[in-house]
Design an enzyme around this catalytic site. Structure first.
Site, mmCIF file in Angstrom:
data_model
loop_
_atom_site.group_PDB
_atom_site.id
_atom_site.type_symbol
_atom_site.label_atom_id
_atom_site.label_comp_id
_atom_site.label_asym_id
_atom_site.label_seq_id
_atom_site.Cartn_x
_atom_site.Cartn_y
_atom_site.Cartn_z
ATOM 1 C CG ASP A 96 -0.297 0.001 2.511
ATOM 2 O OD1 ASP A 96 1.064 0.015 2.511
ATOM 3 O OD2 ASP A 96 -1.103 -0.041 3.520
ATOM 4 C CB SER A 97 0.072 4.573 -0.781
ATOM 5 O OG SER A 97 -0.773 5.052 -0.142
ATOM 6 N N GLY A 98 1.134 3.771 2.187
ATOM 7 C CA GLY A 98 1.372 4.307 3.481
ATOM 8 C C GLY A 98 0.605 5.347 4.058
ATOM 9 N N GLY A 99 -0.338 5.839 2.995
ATOM 10 C CA GLY A 99 -1.236 6.838 3.147
ATOM 11 C C GLY A 99 -2.413 6.472 4.446
ATOM 12 C CG PHE A 100 -5.515 3.224 6.082
ATOM 13 C CD1 PHE A 100 -6.990 3.471 5.908
ATOM 14 C CD2 PHE A 100 -5.363 2.217 6.957
ATOM 15 C CE1 PHE A 100 -7.720 3.189 6.577
ATOM 16 C CE2 PHE A 100 -6.122 1.756 7.738
ATOM 17 C CZ PHE A 100 -7.439 2.227 7.521
ATOM 18 C CG ASP A 156 -5.300 7.150 -1.103
ATOM 19 O OD1 ASP A 156 -4.464 6.627 -0.335
ATOM 20 O OD2 ASP A 156 -6.628 6.565 -1.307
ATOM 21 N N GLY A 233 -11.353 3.922 1.146
ATOM 22 C CA GLY A 233 -12.300 4.526 2.082
ATOM 23 C C GLY A 233 -12.722 3.912 3.383
ATOM 24 C CG ASP A 284 -6.257 -5.733 1.760
ATOM 25 O OD1 ASP A 284 -6.634 -4.952 0.973
ATOM 26 O OD2 ASP A 284 -5.671 -5.449 2.877
ATOM 27 C CB CYS A 334 -10.774 -27.416 7.112
ATOM 28 S SG CYS A 334 -9.568 -26.001 6.909
ATOM 29 C CB CYS A 336 -5.813 -25.670 6.786
ATOM 30 S SG CYS A 336 -6.014 -25.828 8.777
ATOM 31 C CB CYS A 339 -8.027 -29.235 9.436
ATOM 32 S SG CYS A 339 -8.943 -27.653 10.249
ATOM 33 C CG HIS A 366 -8.725 -23.212 10.403
ATOM 34 N ND1 HIS A 366 -9.200 -24.172 9.666
ATOM 35 C CD2 HIS A 366 -9.747 -22.406 10.709
ATOM 36 C CE1 HIS A 366 -10.579 -23.916 9.711
ATOM 37 N NE2 HIS A 366 -10.817 -23.080 10.362
HETATM 38 ZN ZN LIG Z 1 -8.315 -26.117 8.775
#
Ligand SMILES: [Zn+2]
Length: 386
Positions: A96-100, A156, A233, A284, A334, A336, A339, A366
């Site tokens: 990201d730009s760092g702006g946030f 931004d 935003g 994200d 699942c 993962c 699991c 997980h």
């Molecule tokens: Zn899992």
């Protein structure tokens, strides 16, 4: 410096299929869209190493420019071969730009503003040691060049929702002037990282919750030579209904050939289902790892149009005493590592209550895999409907 690995001369490319799925090509590999990006704020997806992230089948990770600028510093990351190599992930990344963070972390303990904005840029205090720093659009582009992500973001101003219309207007105009400056610097930097790999630049649509300004922002950003378009935003991701409304206002203005990214979205499994239906390609969120650390583990599956779960909000609370003697894994079906390896809810609860470090890794694996898999399942459905 040692010899750099050869990544070929492949540049950023986005191919979108008629079924809505697509592929982003970068110098560090391909990303299938729609895609969920786990967040690796300080060049680490908290508690996971590169191998763990690969195990979740995540295809791209987001890093935060603000945090990496403060610690260890962009020059260190650059000398270490860029952020992908630095964190031994070696796959696509976005910064990201760092702006946030400059705006959101720029508040003192009493809520007083620690960041000061002017036409040129923003002066802010580090949340680590209170030192003053200054970001400009050009500086953000240069830092991101050093960090070396495959996709970088325009600098931004992320405006809050409950704010005077007059200020939204000012901020939006400034964000657009900054967008032009970002593009200029990115072009001067040859659209390349300090390590010589291609960097794509995405513009960001702001405009708070104002329909007219969102439309204006969408037309403006879509008309510029960005490689992709983000929707930013306070509302986005935080309030799903309002997010869908904003997307509804501007959808017809967005280019079909560029990836569309909603920033900070992906807290609840249903969010992923909803946002993919809106035609969004990238999203994200820090929530999967943050929730995992707080004992909330995703559970449930898509049935028809809805994500369904026997637990409220689609997550079980591992601290609950009902799990003390529970010999089942977090979720049957699942795939993962946690699991599949057979770690029981009873054991994970014990680790969580004892604040054992291995809990954070097993739980985060997980939750990240859960969101990545949900996105994979949505992609499969899109391909089948076609
Ligand atoms: Zn899992």
């Amino acid at each position: 410096m040692g010899s750099s690995p050869t990544f070929g001369s492949m540049s950023f490319k986005f191919t979108k299929n008629s079924d809505g799925t697509g592929v982003i090509s970068t110098d560090h590999g391909e990303v299938n869209t729609p895609v969920f990006m786990p967040v690796g704020t300080a060049a680490t997806v908290k508690s996971l190493d590169g191998q763990d992230i690969r195990g979740t089948k995540a295809e791209i990770v987001l890093g935060n420019t603000y945090h990496l600028f403060l610690r260890p510093g962009e020059k260190v990351v650059s000398e270490m071969g860029g952020i992908q190599r630095f964190m031994n992930w070696n796959s696509p990344m976005l910064t990201d730009s760092g702006g946030f963070q400059v705006f959101s972390l720029g508040l003192g303990a009493k809520g007083d503003a620690l960041s000061k904005i002017d036409e040129e840029g923003v002066t802010f205090k580090s949340h680590l040691d209170g030192k003053l720093h200054r970001f400009t659009p050009e500086k953000s582009m240069d830092i991101q060049k050093d960090l070396g992500a495959d996709i970088i973001m325009a600098f931004d101003e992320c405006t809050p929702d409950k704010i005077e219309r007059k200020y939204v207007r000012q901020a939006l105009d400034r964000t657009h002037r900054w967008a032009e400056r970002c593009i200029r610097r990115w072009q001067e930097n040859d659209k390349k990282s300090a390590q010589g790999t291609s960097q794509a630049l995405f513009g960001i649509i702001q405009g708070s919750t104002d329909k007219e300004m969102r439309e204006e922002a969408a037309s403006f950003i879509a008309g510029m030579p960005f490689d992709g378009i983000a929707i930013g935003g306070e509302t986005i991701g935080y309030n799903m209904e309002a997010t869908q409304e904003v997307i509804g206002w501007i959808k017809h203005l967005l280019p079909k050939e560029k990836p569309i990214y909603t920033m900070g979205l992906g807290r609840d499994p249903q969010n992923i289902v909803d946002i993919i239906k809106c035609g969004i390609d990238m999203f994200d969120c820090v929530a999967p790892t943050r929730l995992a650390r707080n004992g909330a583990l995703y559970y449930g599956e898509i049935r028809g149009e809805k994500f369904e779960s026997e637990f409220s909000k689609g997550r079980l609370n591992i601290s609950n005493s009902q799990f003390v003697n529970d010999k089942s894994t977090i979720m049957e079906g699942c795939d993962c590592y946690t699991c599949l390896s057979g770690y029981t809810r009873g054991y994970l609860r014990h680790l969580y209550m004892a604040k054992e470090l291995s809990y954070y890794r097993l739980a985060s694996i997980h939750n990240v895999r859960f969101m990545v898999r949900l996105t994979e399942q949505m992609r499969e459905r899109m391909k089948m409907i076609k």
